[in-house]
Design a protein around this motif. Structure first.
Motif, PDB file in Angstrom:
ATOM      1  N   VAL D 276      16.818  88.628  87.581  1.00 24.09           N
ATOM      2  CA  VAL D 276      15.622  88.181  86.871  1.00 24.09           C
ATOM      3  C   VAL D 276      15.031  86.944  87.555  1.00 24.09           C
ATOM      4  O   VAL D 276      13.824  86.877  87.812  1.00 24.09           O
TER       5      VAL D 276
ATOM      6  N   ARG E 225       7.338  87.990  82.571  1.00 25.64           N
ATOM      7  CA  ARG E 225       8.591  87.481  82.043  1.00 25.64           C
ATOM      8  C   ARG E 225       9.003  88.240  80.787  1.00 25.64           C
ATOM      9  O   ARG E 225      10.173  88.565  80.595  1.00 25.64           O
ATOM     10  N   ILE E 228      10.305  91.556  81.728  1.00 27.71           N
ATOM     11  CA  ILE E 228      11.655  91.403  82.280  1.00 27.71           C
ATOM     12  C   ILE E 228      12.678  91.230  81.158  1.00 27.71           C
ATOM     13  O   ILE E 228      13.750  91.844  81.175  1.00 27.71           O
ATOM     14  N   ARG E 229      12.344  90.415  80.161  1.00 25.03           N
ATOM     15  CA  ARG E 229      13.263  90.198  79.049  1.00 25.03           C
ATOM     16  C   ARG E 229      13.510  91.485  78.256  1.00 25.03           C
ATOM     17  O   ARG E 229      14.648  91.798  77.894  1.00 25.03           O
ATOM     18  N   LYS E 232      15.668  93.784  80.174  1.00 26.36           N
ATOM     19  CA  LYS E 232      17.054  93.340  80.140  1.00 26.36           C
ATOM     20  C   LYS E 232      17.721  93.735  78.827  1.00 26.36           C
ATOM     21  O   LYS E 232      18.923  94.016  78.778  1.00 26.36           O
TER      22      LYS E 232
END
Lengths: 360, 360, 360, 360, 360
Positions: D276, E225, E228-229, E232
């Motif tokens: 990340v 972001r 991406i979170r 994840k």
């Protein structure tokens, strides 16, 4: 802009089925047929019969028939009738849910008595919009069921072959019919790919025009999005066809396997073409950037040449426009012509300099 | 531009075979031979015979021969004769379809009595255009059949070896002949790769010229497209050769396996080179961008230097060009020369400043 | 430019072996030794003997020896002698072909009585040029053969260890000797990697100089190319060493496996370092782009400041340089000084404005 | 710059061990301890003993002990003592080589009587520099050996737990102790990751300042490099822990497997976080580019506005500064004021135009 | 800026658990519930009972019940009560650690008597902030336990179905209940995805406004972001569901497998959508770059046009503002008008030139 916006909207996942009970059958697509219509094609080597009806019960007698029966259901709104059909053919509730859930991605589910396949039929409307139609196939022992969202499909050629007994189809079983249905859908992907190739070519040509439209960025982005959507519709199908071919389900006859392998080859070929177009489309953005930069270079050169030539000359003129009492040059007879000479000399020097630098 | 357009067109998938009956044999390529011609090469350890004919029936007697027979078919338009041949050698209808479908990607199909391989012959024409020719190989027990789109191929060396009994070929069976055919095609890929290397080098050199042609973006894009096409033609072949080598088809003799492994090494080497050229070509675009930016920097510097030097000087001249009644400096005796002094001082200051900044 | 060009040329695949008979032995490299020289090292626990010769027949007696024999062949031009050696050791014709084909990528071929390995020896010449030397190893039961393109190698340390009986080598068999040869070559890759690290560092530093050389793009591209070449030479070796270690060839003794695993670790470590340098080198281009853009920003600021300050002032001067009959300000006593006041005020306003914007 | 350079240097692979005899033990790291010190922790359920010594022989008696013994070796310079220890515990020579080769990447080697693990301990110094310390673990039946480059480690918590008999540790065997050591090292990676997150945040914030430091490119590049280094140190560990967990080495007890699976989860989590941060750092460069371009746009707008407003006005003033004998406007009474009117009109027109274009 | 900063902070891994004893239960999340509350739902085909309590002991009697019991624990702060529950249900200490470690990534652990699943519940707050809530599921023989960080969840629909006996749930066991809980969480991911699609659309539209906000870079970065979170949180779940479906744990009944496969399809679909949005978001940055460049081009054109037109004209005016004694043109009668004529001619020439270049 509003046209674009509408297109964007379609990208979103409109899955309004959250917090549903699992196994509950709810149509989530956007195409509204007032009623569900059925098309029954029943054939064997010798005979061939076609029937259109709105009544799901008319389908039931065909189950006893020794012939191959193709039941094509158009319209997924009238849930009740689909559930009736599902109950009659003893389909698992999750299958019914997938038939009407138009967000379902391509997949294959193998049950003991039937094979269930979900995939997408793609075509461009006359207005050039890409339509993605959800289609489900249930393949049984002597029958296949197909479920479409709306009227109009890519099966006309296939209907014709059955009617005119062209090719192997009248001599083969339900597995070959299922293959032929898949083949018709996948063959149509090649049309999509050809259209996409034309679009890329058009964009590329317009990039090299004197003044590319500034909206070209949006057009490229739109094309990217389209490719992404098509990819999403087609890629999972590779796995589906592969499992169908590699699998050893008793409903698939030995000799159909060669045809399925051929189908697999076709879907791989479609995927490779999409990948190629994807790479090309992504490259368009880079090309556009260099195009913009080249234009800016040209603009800057014009400015630099004009300014570099005339600013010094204006300075010289300014000098002799000063009002000092004592400026000897002003009173020489040919001063004015000498100054013109100097200015012309500078002018041509600059021209020669820019010529040599290849800016002119 | 029109030349380019024609090249683009070729990228599209011109698969006009949709809604065909599966297994129907239709030639979809663009190379038109008026007739299909056959070349028969029949040999064993001792003897060697070559025959040219247009009549497919002349092939039939060779089936009985104990020798290895290579039947090379040029031209895929006369479907009928290919079907005749197919029927005689009992080929599956899907194979016949693949033989004439020039869009078919490289593949291998293993049947009980023969192995079927599709691949692409690549060469550059004298005009520098890349030609992709569809070629199919059927390898049987004592014979191989090859099907090409047009006259002219890369087998002259091989014909020569058979004729002059060079190497192992006259002592080996049909499997070695098939290997030799594949080897001739794959060896020729190295020529393609060498040409591509030259093209990249030429482009790279022209990037660093004083004034790179603006069409260079198009040239790079064209090269990208060419690499993509070549990759599409060659990559699936790795899988084909690998399956041929790893597979245990009884038609492939034990001692041919070493040769096939060598072939596999070659195709991997070709692939790696393509990958290298691909990375280099993609990098060219970045290089071009920095080149443009460097040029723009240079243009801007010239402008900035000229403007920064002469605009302040012009201002000073402007000041003493004003017509106020009371401007004491105008009446001092050496004012004019003092002003020149100041202007020259500023001029050299600026020069020194830009020199120090390394802009000059 | 001409120096660069020569370097480029080397990237191309100069495989001139197309249309060869498979199994035909032709040297395609560029290093020309006038003759092929042989070095014979024969040793066991107690004794050790070295012999240099040009006559391939002198090798033959060693086959009977109970000792481990290392026959190192320098120069691949004299095909005949290599064929003689090949025949004596009963090597497959394809192996002979690979020994002299310097384009062959790293590979391993396991035969019943020997193992054949191809790899690349990499070193920088004193002139800083990367040299890629083709090297082949045949490992038999009590002997190993190594074939190099030219004199000069990385084995001096190893020769020394054998001579001085350092380490395990004199107590081990041919498999350990082969390991030691591979280890010497792979250890040398770390030198290559260190040099590459220095090059990247030098480039990076020169990027942040006041005026980076414009050729830096070419240098980065050159470095990219070098990394690509090194990668091509080294990556396939991972597979080779892995197969050697995992394989259960009877020629490899149990206790040599630990050493091979260690070798595998080294080659993985080299690969990882190359990957790291690759990422860094690719990043250099982006850094250079931002550097250029920053320079341009600076140039633009100078221009903007100069122009913004002096163009308005020049306008004011211009106004009072007009020749109208009736311009009251011209006749006021202190007009001239007022105008200077205004101009100075504007000047400092602009300075203050640009200061606040942090452009100064 | 010199500070940076020193940092760069550390990236290089300083493997000076080429041409070594394989299995020869040479310390290649940069941390110099004058002597090697040993820490012996010996415990069982009831008792616990700690001893510090410089003499390797003091370790030997503990081998007989029924307790779990942890021998922690600080400093890898005094090769002789490590070799002594290695001989005593019968370690393979390659293991000794790996213990002192600080370039060795994380790996696991399973031997009959012990398991050997190499990994990296990462921490930031107070000066903010990332330190990568090589650490090796040998896990035997009733003992574990750990080898570190220098004093100072992340095991203080663990020592405390052993001393105070916290958690399961005093009731478990050497395998659980090895797990606890690995756990302490991997837990510390989370600190590294947190620091890295802070660094990215700081960089991101400074990108959006009015005047980002031009060195930001270097800072981003430095961060990239740091991430690459950390990745190189941590990624191979996933494979190591996975093999430890999946493997069925008799030294690992059944109930330790759950703890190892947990460890594996942690290392995966660390890897994901690095990935990340990597993506974010790579994105920073793009953000910086747009920031620069935005600044340049702003600069250009100021220049364009100033020039576009005043250049035409200066032209008008210039016209009426001409000295022609016959210029009727010069003699009209209010010409001067009309001209001012025109100029003011143009001035406000331009202002309005730029306002409408949103450039002001 | 301060708002943003707070958002950034949340990205960091706040794992403050280093150097903990493994197996020690410490809550590391940020949501603080004053007390832990329990919700007990107990049902069978006929009856259904709901109970709310803060006392963990009230749960114990239900273990004897023949019904399916769902114990939902809200709030992870009161470690003691969770440990009590864990002891009662004989959960492994590592499970308790994972339940309260909100940093734990999605995973599945299969034990003999229960299956333990960790995943993330995602939702947007009314303020538009993405909340990631840690949720753990323990599925036993006749019970399931769920542990959430805070009140408020996505299970209201499910509670309703149990209460009203909708769907299969009241007729099925604990495995189906676990499936239903997972299904509710995963169904909610589609809402997240829809919101994300809206955000991308909004950003894209604002890119094409006349004056895109300069903060758009930050917004794009923020969106990156967020994606991406989410990725994840969701990606590891694919593996979890897959293992649940493929695994053959005796607690999962045969007929639940079809439902799990359906769940797997959903999570794949979510992943594919995220991937699509990711690609689109990454593309936004490129689009923004071209937008900026286009704006700059426009600015440059205005400057170039203004300067190129008026600088030469000003030069001409300057020439006739010179004060030489002898400048014949000054005294011709119509000179002034001729000069105006020349200037107008130049003016229109320039206009025509820029018109032809399509800059106007």
């Amino acid at each position: 802009m509003s046209k674009r916006k509408k297109k964007h909207r379609r990208v979103k996942v409109k899955n309004t089925s959250f917090n549903q009970v699992p196994g509950q059958v709810v149509y989530v697509g956007s195409k509204e047929n007032l009623s569900t219509s059925l098309e029954i094609i029943d054939y064997n080597k010798e005979s061939h019969q076609v029937k259109y009806t709105n009544d799901v019960k008319e389908v039931f007698p065909y189950k006893e028939s020794e012939n191959v029966t193709w039941i094509n259901v158009n319209g997924l709104n009238t849930i009740k009738e689909i559930e009736q059909l599902g109950k009659f053919y003893k389909l698992h509730p999750l299958i019914l849910e997938d038939i009407v859930n138009t967000q379902q991605r391509p997949k294959i589910d193998e049950y003991e008595n039937y094979i269930f396949i979900v995939l997408k039929m793609l075509y461009y409307t006359d207005a050039g919009e890409l339509v993605k139609e959800h289609i489900s196939i249930v393949m049984g022992n002597k029958y296949i069921l197909t479920f479409q969202e709306a009227d109009g499909d890519v099966f006309d050629g296939l209907r014709d072959h059955i009617k005119n007994s062209k090719g192997r189809i009248r001599n083969s079983g339900a597995d070959y019919l299922a293959y032929a249905v898949l083949d018709a859908i996948i063959d149509n992907y090649f049309v999509i790919i050809e259209t996409m190739g034309d679009k890329i070519e058009t964009l590329e040509d317009s990039l090299f025009l004197e003044n590319p439209d500034e909206n070209i960025t949006q057009d490229i982005q739109e094309l990217k999005r389209e490719i992404i959507r098509i990819r999403k519709a087609i890629y999972p199908l590779r796995e589906v066809i592969n499992r169908l071919e590699k699998g050893e389900h008793p409903l698939i006859h030995e000799k159909t396997h060669h045809y399925l392998r051929d189908l697999y080859d076709h879907i791989i070929q479609v995927s490779e073409n999409i990948e190629v177009y994807r790479e090309m489309t992504w490259g368009l953005m880079d090309m556009y950037m260099t195009t913009i930069s080249n234009k800016m270079n040209e603009v800057m050169k014009v400015l630099t040449i004009m300014a570099s030539i005339f600013i010094p000359l204006t300075f010289i003129a300014g000098v002799y426009g000063m009002n000092f009492d004592y400026m000897p040059e002003l009173h020489f007879k040919y001063s004015y012509f000498y100054v013109w000479g100097v200015m012309l000399f500078l002018f041509f020097m600059m021209l020669w300099y820019f010529k040599r630098k290849k800016w002119l």
